[in-house]
Design a protein around this motif. Sequence first.
Motif, mmCIF file in Angstrom:
data_model
loop_
_atom_site.group_PDB
_atom_site.id
_atom_site.type_symbol
_atom_site.label_atom_id
_atom_site.label_comp_id
_atom_site.label_asym_id
_atom_site.label_seq_id
_atom_site.Cartn_x
_atom_site.Cartn_y
_atom_site.Cartn_z
ATOM 1 N N MET A 86 0.837 -1.190 0.000
ATOM 2 C CA MET A 86 0.000 0.000 0.000
ATOM 3 C C MET A 86 0.877 1.248 0.000
ATOM 4 O O MET A 86 2.049 1.212 0.379
ATOM 5 C CB MET A 86 -0.906 -0.004 1.227
ATOM 6 C CG MET A 86 -1.846 -1.192 1.296
ATOM 7 S SD MET A 86 -3.132 -1.123 0.039
ATOM 8 C CE MET A 86 -4.111 0.233 0.656
ATOM 9 N N PRO A 87 0.344 2.388 -0.445
ATOM 10 C CA PRO A 87 1.100 3.640 -0.373
ATOM 11 C C PRO A 87 1.465 3.983 1.067
ATOM 12 O O PRO A 87 0.795 3.549 2.008
ATOM 13 C CB PRO A 87 0.130 4.674 -0.964
ATOM 14 C CG PRO A 87 -0.806 3.887 -1.801
ATOM 15 C CD PRO A 87 -0.939 2.555 -1.116
ATOM 16 N N PRO A 88 2.539 4.739 1.259
ATOM 17 C CA PRO A 88 2.957 5.089 2.625
ATOM 18 C C PRO A 88 1.893 5.898 3.337
ATOM 19 O O PRO A 88 1.271 6.793 2.766
ATOM 20 C CB PRO A 88 4.234 5.902 2.403
ATOM 21 C CG PRO A 88 4.162 6.367 0.989
ATOM 22 C CD PRO A 88 3.424 5.310 0.239
ATOM 23 N N ALA A 197 14.315 7.506 -0.316
ATOM 24 C CA ALA A 197 13.490 6.488 0.343
ATOM 25 C C ALA A 197 12.100 6.422 -0.273
ATOM 26 O O ALA A 197 11.586 5.337 -0.583
ATOM 27 C CB ALA A 197 13.392 6.783 1.838
ATOM 28 N N LEU A 198 11.472 7.580 -0.467
ATOM 29 C CA LEU A 198 10.137 7.587 -1.059
ATOM 30 C C LEU A 198 10.175 7.157 -2.523
ATOM 31 O O LEU A 198 9.238 6.509 -3.016
ATOM 32 C CB LEU A 198 9.511 8.972 -0.930
ATOM 33 C CG LEU A 198 8.058 9.122 -1.388
ATOM 34 C CD1 LEU A 198 7.165 8.105 -0.695
ATOM 35 C CD2 LEU A 198 7.544 10.530 -1.138
ATOM 36 N N SER A 199 11.256 7.475 -3.227
ATOM 37 C CA SER A 199 11.383 7.039 -4.615
ATOM 38 C C SER A 199 11.502 5.524 -4.696
ATOM 39 O O SER A 199 10.914 4.896 -5.599
ATOM 40 C CB SER A 199 12.603 7.705 -5.261
ATOM 41 O OG SER A 199 12.467 9.109 -5.285
ATOM 42 N N ILE A 279 -10.601 7.777 -2.283
ATOM 43 C CA ILE A 279 -10.556 8.803 -1.220
ATOM 44 C C ILE A 279 -9.168 9.430 -1.145
ATOM 45 O O ILE A 279 -9.022 10.658 -1.018
ATOM 46 C CB ILE A 279 -10.955 8.177 0.126
ATOM 47 C CG1 ILE A 279 -12.425 7.764 0.113
ATOM 48 C CG2 ILE A 279 -10.701 9.159 1.269
ATOM 49 C CD1 ILE A 279 -12.867 7.033 1.369
ATOM 50 N N GLY A 280 -8.139 8.604 -1.230
ATOM 51 C CA GLY A 280 -6.777 9.131 -1.162
ATOM 52 C C GLY A 280 -6.445 10.035 -2.329
ATOM 53 O O GLY A 280 -5.802 11.086 -2.154
ATOM 54 N N VAL A 320 3.372 12.559 -5.329
ATOM 55 C CA VAL A 320 3.686 11.130 -5.332
ATOM 56 C C VAL A 320 2.487 10.318 -4.847
ATOM 57 O O VAL A 320 2.169 9.249 -5.408
ATOM 58 C CB VAL A 320 4.930 10.857 -4.472
ATOM 59 C CG1 VAL A 320 5.148 9.357 -4.298
ATOM 60 C CG2 VAL A 320 6.158 11.486 -5.096
ATOM 61 N N GLN A 321 1.801 10.795 -3.833
ATOM 62 C CA GLN A 321 0.635 10.078 -3.335
ATOM 63 C C GLN A 321 -0.489 10.049 -4.368
ATOM 64 O O GLN A 321 -1.193 9.039 -4.511
ATOM 65 C CB GLN A 321 0.137 10.730 -2.043
ATOM 66 C CG GLN A 321 1.059 10.549 -0.850
ATOM 67 C CD GLN A 321 0.901 9.193 -0.201
ATOM 68 O OE1 GLN A 321 0.407 8.250 -0.801
ATOM 69 N NE2 GLN A 321 1.341 9.070 1.031
ATOM 70 N N ILE A 322 -0.686 11.135 -5.094
ATOM 71 C CA ILE A 322 -1.692 11.135 -6.162
ATOM 72 C C ILE A 322 -1.347 10.073 -7.202
ATOM 73 O O ILE A 322 -2.215 9.316 -7.664
ATOM 74 C CB ILE A 322 -1.784 12.534 -6.809
ATOM 75 C CG1 ILE A 322 -2.365 13.539 -5.817
ATOM 76 C CG2 ILE A 322 -2.639 12.489 -8.073
ATOM 77 C CD1 ILE A 322 -2.344 14.974 -6.311
ATOM 78 N N PHE A 323 -0.072 9.989 -7.570
ATOM 79 C CA PHE A 323 0.355 8.974 -8.542
ATOM 80 C C PHE A 323 0.104 7.561 -8.027
ATOM 81 O O PHE A 323 -0.406 6.699 -8.765
ATOM 82 C CB PHE A 323 1.837 9.171 -8.860
ATOM 83 C CG PHE A 323 2.455 8.019 -9.591
ATOM 84 C CD1 PHE A 323 2.189 7.793 -10.931
ATOM 85 C CD2 PHE A 323 3.306 7.141 -8.935
ATOM 86 C CE1 PHE A 323 2.752 6.722 -11.612
ATOM 87 C CE2 PHE A 323 3.875 6.076 -9.599
ATOM 88 C CZ PHE A 323 3.594 5.861 -10.945
ATOM 89 N N LEU A 324 0.427 7.295 -6.780
ATOM 90 C CA LEU A 324 0.266 5.945 -6.238
ATOM 91 C C LEU A 324 -1.201 5.544 -6.136
ATOM 92 O O LEU A 324 -1.572 4.400 -6.449
ATOM 93 C CB LEU A 324 0.938 5.856 -4.865
ATOM 94 C CG LEU A 324 2.459 5.937 -4.853
ATOM 95 C CD1 LEU A 324 2.991 5.912 -3.426
ATOM 96 C CD2 LEU A 324 3.070 4.797 -5.663
#
Length: 334
Positions: A86-88, A197-199, A279-280, A320-324
């Motif tokens: 799942m996304p962070p 790390a996020l990448s 939702i995210g 990044v969260q939108i992409f995930l």
Amino acid sequence: MSRSDYPPGYDESCNPPYAPHGGNYPAPPGYGFPAFGGPQPGQPPAPYPTGPNTPLFPGQPQGYPPGPYPAQPYPPGAGYPSQPPMPPIIPRNIPSDVITSDDDFAARGSDWDSLSIRHAFIRKVYLILATQLLVTTAIVAVFTFVQPVRHFVQQNQAVHWASYGVYLITHLVLACCKGPRRTFPWNFILLSIFTLALSYMTGSIASYYDTKAVFLALAITAVVCIAVTVFCFQTKVDFTKCRGLFCVLGIVVFVTGIITVIVLSFKYIYWLHMLYAAIGAIAFTLFLAYDTQLLIGNRKYSISPEEYVFAALNIYVDMVQIFLFLLQIIGSSK
């Protein structure tokens, strides 16, 4: 009732009274049962087929069904990959010393009255943001196209969770500690570690999805982010006045994410996964609009000019969260 009206006994069924019909048809060898043409008592049984190309009866050509069998998509012994991570999940935290405010708008009576300082701050933030996005895009491309790296990432989940720990620690340090966030070169060192790390986490999640889904999610994310940025620079709507609403929205996304991860770890529920992803995606699109207007400075609340690292950090995480989240929605429909 005559004797002939009874069903045949076992001995009669094994030794039929009628001779076989004429013809040169070969008798099929039975595997184990004398009644069906198998070996008689005292004879060794016929061997069973041992492979996919072993003939089932004498005279059958080798290699049935014809043609080579398709190769496995993963290395031998590697097994099939599990569900993508799942996304962070981390709560949004904007310290009070980062944001300034005024009765009219935060820029009045400060250095924001100078357009040169205002534009220099925005250029610095977007230059840092562009560097972060280039690094993330390169890592995602490597994890998507290079098959050995893709298989390694999928089979070594421990590295993914280790990067999640690094991401969480550096994010909390940059968000909660004013000294490292504003002190050069520690702010750039921490931001670089956070970006790597996020990448890595983004690339490891993208490695589970089809290449077309990754490209489509990336294109939609770019369109959404550009549209939101242009809208925030042009509109008169002030999203920064709704700080309480965005705080509640952040809590809802955080709690929903924890519940979803716990439920999906026991049993995968498709509609719950898609609901959380929708939702995210919507929530972080709104967060992007809020963080962009904090950057502009001519709103009710604005971010301090010294907090260029924190401003780039927030906008980068939103994108990044939108992409995930979009990748989960698009990838599940493939």
